[in-house]
Design a protein around this motif. Structure first.
Motif, PDB file in Angstrom:
ATOM      1  N   ARG A  50       0.953  -1.098  -0.133  1.00 54.33           N
ATOM      2  CA  ARG A  50       0.127  -0.035   0.071  1.00 54.33           C
ATOM      3  C   ARG A  50       0.849   1.335   0.005  1.00 54.33           C
ATOM      4  NH1 ARG A  50      -2.160   3.482   3.593  1.00 54.33           N
ATOM      5  NH2 ARG A  50      -1.412   2.436   5.534  1.00 54.33           N
ATOM      6  N   ARG A  51       1.811   1.292   0.722  1.00 51.35           N
ATOM      7  CA  ARG A  51       2.656   2.565   0.952  1.00 51.35           C
ATOM      8  C   ARG A  51       3.235   3.057  -0.479  1.00 51.35           C
ATOM      9  NH1 ARG A  51       4.113   4.580   5.821  1.00 51.35           N
ATOM     10  NH2 ARG A  51       2.330   4.725   7.481  1.00 51.35           N
ATOM     11  N   LEU A  52       3.945   2.068  -0.932  1.00 47.84           N
ATOM     12  CA  LEU A  52       4.562   2.234  -2.191  1.00 47.84           C
ATOM     13  C   LEU A  52       3.597   2.804  -3.236  1.00 47.84           C
ATOM     14  CD1 LEU A  52       7.054   2.468  -4.163  1.00 47.84           C
ATOM     15  CD2 LEU A  52       7.026  -0.133  -4.282  1.00 47.84           C
ATOM     16  N   LEU A  53       2.545   1.958  -3.436  1.00 40.21           N
ATOM     17  CA  LEU A  53       1.570   2.064  -4.591  1.00 40.21           C
ATOM     18  C   LEU A  53       0.978   3.457  -4.558  1.00 40.21           C
ATOM     19  CD1 LEU A  53       0.274  -1.444  -5.012  1.00 40.21           C
ATOM     20  CD2 LEU A  53       1.947  -0.267  -6.174  1.00 40.21           C
ATOM     21  N   GLU A  54       0.611   3.710  -2.932  1.00 40.36           N
ATOM     22  CA  GLU A  54      -0.174   5.132  -2.814  1.00 40.36           C
ATOM     23  C   GLU A  54       1.011   6.133  -3.074  1.00 40.36           C
ATOM     24  OE1 GLU A  54      -2.316   5.298   0.735  1.00 40.36           O
ATOM     25  OE2 GLU A  54      -3.773   3.516   0.220  1.00 40.36           O
ATOM     26  N   ALA A  55       2.256   5.830  -2.663  1.00 38.47           N
ATOM     27  CA  ALA A  55       3.116   7.151  -3.091  1.00 38.47           C
ATOM     28  C   ALA A  55       3.270   7.459  -4.512  1.00 38.47           C
ATOM     29  CB  ALA A  55       4.625   6.456  -2.196  1.00 38.47           C
ATOM     30  N   LEU A  56       3.322   6.246  -5.416  1.00 35.99           N
ATOM     31  CA  LEU A  56       3.052   6.390  -6.619  1.00 35.99           C
ATOM     32  C   LEU A  56       1.959   7.199  -7.134  1.00 35.99           C
ATOM     33  CD1 LEU A  56       4.584   3.156  -7.911  1.00 35.99           C
ATOM     34  CD2 LEU A  56       5.809   5.150  -8.105  1.00 35.99           C
ATOM     35  N   ALA A  57       0.788   6.935  -6.507  1.00 32.14           N
ATOM     36  CA  ALA A  57      -0.173   7.582  -7.121  1.00 32.14           C
ATOM     37  C   ALA A  57      -0.222   9.208  -6.582  1.00 32.14           C
ATOM     38  CB  ALA A  57      -1.481   7.181  -6.173  1.00 32.14           C
ATOM     39  N   LEU A  58       0.413   9.215  -5.656  1.00 29.45           N
ATOM     40  CA  LEU A  58       0.624  10.720  -5.177  1.00 29.45           C
ATOM     41  C   LEU A  58       1.452  11.547  -6.070  1.00 29.45           C
ATOM     42  CD1 LEU A  58       1.099  10.674  -1.318  1.00 29.45           C
ATOM     43  CD2 LEU A  58      -1.050  11.720  -2.409  1.00 29.45           C
ATOM     44  N   ARG A  59       2.074  10.829  -6.801  1.00 27.63           N
ATOM     45  CA  ARG A  59       3.083  11.575  -7.969  1.00 27.63           C
ATOM     46  C   ARG A  59       2.590  11.428  -9.143  1.00 27.63           C
ATOM     47  NH1 ARG A  59       5.273  10.001  -3.659  1.00 27.63           N
ATOM     48  NH2 ARG A  59       7.523  10.734  -3.082  1.00 27.63           N
ATOM     49  N   ASP A 245       9.299   6.718   0.213  1.00 25.93           N
ATOM     50  CA  ASP A 245       9.223   7.874  -0.427  1.00 25.93           C
ATOM     51  C   ASP A 245      10.456   8.047  -1.663  1.00 25.93           C
ATOM     52  OD1 ASP A 245       6.750   8.774   0.348  1.00 25.93           O
ATOM     53  OD2 ASP A 245       7.539  10.060   2.145  1.00 25.93           O
ATOM     54  N   ARG A 246      11.698   8.070  -1.116  1.00 26.45           N
ATOM     55  CA  ARG A 246      12.697   8.153  -2.077  1.00 26.45           C
ATOM     56  C   ARG A 246      12.632   6.898  -3.086  1.00 26.45           C
ATOM     57  NH1 ARG A 246      15.224   9.223   3.029  1.00 26.45           N
ATOM     58  NH2 ARG A 246      15.929   6.806   3.269  1.00 26.45           N
ATOM     59  N   LEU A 247      12.140   5.908  -2.727  1.00 28.16           N
ATOM     60  CA  LEU A 247      11.969   4.812  -3.862  1.00 28.16           C
ATOM     61  C   LEU A 247      11.044   5.240  -4.775  1.00 28.16           C
ATOM     62  CD1 LEU A 247      12.479   2.114  -4.939  1.00 28.16           C
ATOM     63  CD2 LEU A 247      11.083   1.006  -3.444  1.00 28.16           C
ATOM     64  N   ALA A 248       9.854   5.796  -4.529  1.00 26.56           N
ATOM     65  CA  ALA A 248       9.002   6.080  -5.422  1.00 26.56           C
ATOM     66  C   ALA A 248       9.525   7.228  -6.235  1.00 26.56           C
ATOM     67  CB  ALA A 248       7.737   6.752  -4.589  1.00 26.56           C
TER      68      ALA A 248
END
Length: 265
Positions: A50-59, A245-248
């Motif tokens: 969830r965290r990684l995928l939602e971070a990508l959505a925020l971008r 966040d850095r990964l995204a």
């Protein structure tokens, strides 16, 4: 804030700026993420990643994550995932009122076994602008499933994945046509086989694949989401969120860079 929506085996998450209740002018997604997770974690990607995928959505990326239970026929599952992603490409954006179908550039994203399934897609990687393969895992069934070597003969079970590890790499060398690939290896990941994969990819003409090494382990792409879902918000670790966040940022920055001449949208 956007919410996850399920469409059959796919879980979708729209960028908050593309939703009418987000406030302000609606901003369409800049692209689509087609995500396949790894063994066990892939059954509920909307939770485990969830965290990684939602971070990508925020971008600004619209996320589609395939939910599946890994089996022995990886080629069949790769084809099934590819068909699922293809079926939603012409649909309206989840959560966006009145959105019209429009072609969006595609980022394929895989973790562990999910990398292998993307590499085995029937279109040979042509239907995307690039693949990010995190913690590529291509071990044999005996190594991936403890006790299989002992139990399988007694139970009459199939004892190897199809295609096998060596056959997978051979097929990638022969049929995989996407030149833009970012392989991510986490420093203490004992399951990662990215170096073998990039060796095969870079033997192809006009290859533009790169290998990025980052701190972390095999569960880094899922760890932040898992902690919060299993233990609650009180167990949240800000350091892990910053790592996600850095990964995204790195994934989107690489994907938005200049495409290879042969890559497709």
């Amino acid at each position: 804030m956007s919410r996850w929506q399920q469409q059959g085996p796919l879980w979708s998450f729209a960028p908050p700026t593309a939703e009418p209740f987000a406030g302000g002018a609606l901003v369409p997604p800049i692209g689509v993420v087609e995500f396949i997770g790894g063994t066990v974690l892939a059954a509920s990607p909307q939770l485990s990643y969830r965290r990684l995928l939602e971070a990508l959505a925020l971008r600004g990326l619209l996320v589609h994550a395939w939910s599946y239970v890994p089996g022995f026929d990886h080629q069949a599952q790769a084809t099934e995932a590819w068909r699922c992603f293809r079926s939603v490409r012409s649909m309206a954006t989840p959560g966006v009122a009145g959105s019209a179908p429009a072609p969006l550039p595609v980022l394929r994203l895989g973790h562990s076994l999910g990398c292998k399934l993307h590499l085995l897609a029937p279109d040979g990687g042509r239907g995307c602008r690039g693949l990010v393969a995190m913690s590529f895992n291509n071990f044999s069934a005996d190594r991936s499933i403890p006790l299989l070597a002992d139990l399988a003969p007694r139970l009459g079970l199939r004892t190897e994945f199809s295609p096998s590890p060596e056959e997978t790499l051979r097929l990638v060398g022969l049929h995989y046509r996407q030149p833009r690939n970012l392989l991510i290896r986490f420093g203490t990941d004992a399951l990662d086989q990215s170096r073998r994969l990039i060796g095969v990819l870079q033997q192809r003409p006009d290859d533009a694949s790169t290998l990025l090494e980052r701190p972390g382990d095999h569960l880094t792409p899922a760890s932040a989401g898992l902690r919060q879902n299993l233990l609650g918000a009180w167990a949240d670790d800000p350091a892990r969120q910053r790592q996600i966040d850095r990964l995204a940022d790195q994934l989107t920055g690489w994907w938005l860079g200049p495409p290879s001449q042969d890559s497709c949208s």
